[in-house]
Design a protein around this motif. Sequence first.
Motif, short mmCIF file in Angstrom:
data_model
loop_
_atom_site.label_atom_id
_atom_site.label_comp_id
_atom_site.label_asym_id
_atom_site.label_seq_id
_atom_site.Cartn_x
_atom_site.Cartn_y
_atom_site.Cartn_z
N HIS A 289 23.46 37.39 18.27
CA HIS A 289 24.57 38.38 18.15
C HIS A 289 25.49 38.72 19.12
CE1 HIS A 289 22.57 39.03 14.25
NE2 HIS A 289 21.36 39.50 15.22
N GLY A 290 25.82 37.51 20.12
CA GLY A 290 26.58 37.67 21.15
C GLY A 290 26.04 38.33 22.27
N GLY A 291 26.98 38.53 23.36
CA GLY A 291 26.49 39.06 24.60
C GLY A 291 26.20 38.05 25.65
N GLY A 292 26.42 36.68 25.42
CA GLY A 292 26.03 35.81 26.21
C GLY A 292 27.21 35.24 27.10
N SER A 293 28.39 35.94 27.03
CA SER A 293 29.45 35.65 27.79
C SER A 293 30.32 37.01 28.09
CB SER A 293 30.26 34.61 27.37
OG SER A 293 30.82 34.91 25.97
N ILE A 294 31.33 36.78 29.06
CA ILE A 294 32.22 37.82 29.40
C ILE A 294 33.57 37.12 29.65
CG2 ILE A 294 30.92 39.65 30.19
CD1 ILE A 294 31.49 38.89 33.11
N ILE A 295 34.73 37.63 29.24
CA ILE A 295 36.06 37.11 29.62
C ILE A 295 36.67 38.10 30.54
CG2 ILE A 295 38.25 36.59 28.48
CD1 ILE A 295 36.97 36.09 26.01
N LEU A 296 37.25 37.36 31.75
CA LEU A 296 37.86 38.06 32.71
C LEU A 296 39.07 37.72 33.01
CD1 LEU A 296 35.05 37.86 35.44
CD2 LEU A 296 35.46 39.91 33.98
N TRP A 297 39.95 38.87 33.54
CA TRP A 297 41.48 38.35 33.93
C TRP A 297 41.67 38.87 35.28
CZ3 TRP A 297 45.22 41.09 36.08
CH2 TRP A 297 46.45 40.63 36.12
N GLY A 298 42.44 37.95 36.08
CA GLY A 298 42.47 38.26 37.53
C GLY A 298 43.81 37.54 38.04
N PHE A 299 43.89 37.94 39.31
CA PHE A 299 44.94 37.27 40.02
C PHE A 299 44.61 37.32 41.43
CE2 PHE A 299 46.99 41.52 40.10
CZ PHE A 299 47.42 41.32 41.53
N PHE A 300 45.51 36.38 42.30
CA PHE A 300 45.34 36.50 43.72
C PHE A 300 46.68 35.99 44.23
CE2 PHE A 300 44.55 31.78 43.24
CZ PHE A 300 45.05 31.35 44.52
N SER A 301 46.82 36.24 45.39
CA SER A 301 48.05 35.93 46.22
C SER A 301 47.64 35.52 47.74
CB SER A 301 49.32 37.22 46.01
OG SER A 301 48.93 38.06 46.86
N ALA A 302 48.62 35.31 48.43
CA ALA A 302 48.49 35.30 49.93
C ALA A 302 48.18 36.46 50.55
CB ALA A 302 49.74 34.41 50.54
N ALA A 303 48.59 37.60 49.94
CA ALA A 303 48.31 38.80 50.37
C ALA A 303 46.77 39.37 50.01
CB ALA A 303 49.27 40.18 49.86
N GLY A 304 46.06 38.71 49.06
CA GLY A 304 44.72 39.11 48.88
C GLY A 304 44.60 39.10 47.11
N THR A 305 43.38 39.74 46.74
CA THR A 305 42.67 39.40 45.35
C THR A 305 42.94 41.17 44.86
OG1 THR A 305 40.49 39.60 46.00
CG2 THR A 305 41.66 37.49 45.45
#
Length: 139
Positions: A36-52
Amino acid sequence: MRNKILWSDETKIELFGLNAKHHVWRKPGTIPTVKHGGGSIILWGFFSAAGTWRLVRIEGKMNRAKYREILDENLLQNAQDLRMGQRFTLQQDNNPKHTAKTMQEWLQDKSLNVLEWLSQSLNLNPIKHLWRDRKIAVQ
């Protein structure tokens, strides 16, 4: 110019399976399962020269409405916190949820510059290397 680019993407991290290793003692003949699922997560993010910035966990299905919500709640404030100023450029791949007409209108309304990106060039995005490191970290 590279100093003003926000490299963004989403990824799925398998908690049980391809990018996860588990070492446990078991009785011979038992097989671990995830039901019944629970085996993964989906993430969004970004980074730049200034950091994450902090990762955003995506609940439910990632679609253009969810993507717009994520950008609405995270992109501009995080860019400001990283002192990117008003004139940064957003990089996103050509995923249909990123290029949908409603997203194009939202980006235009916010006066955001978007880096032109080649189709079928996912591995050229430097954020893919960060995702690989995160996936290894959860093993």
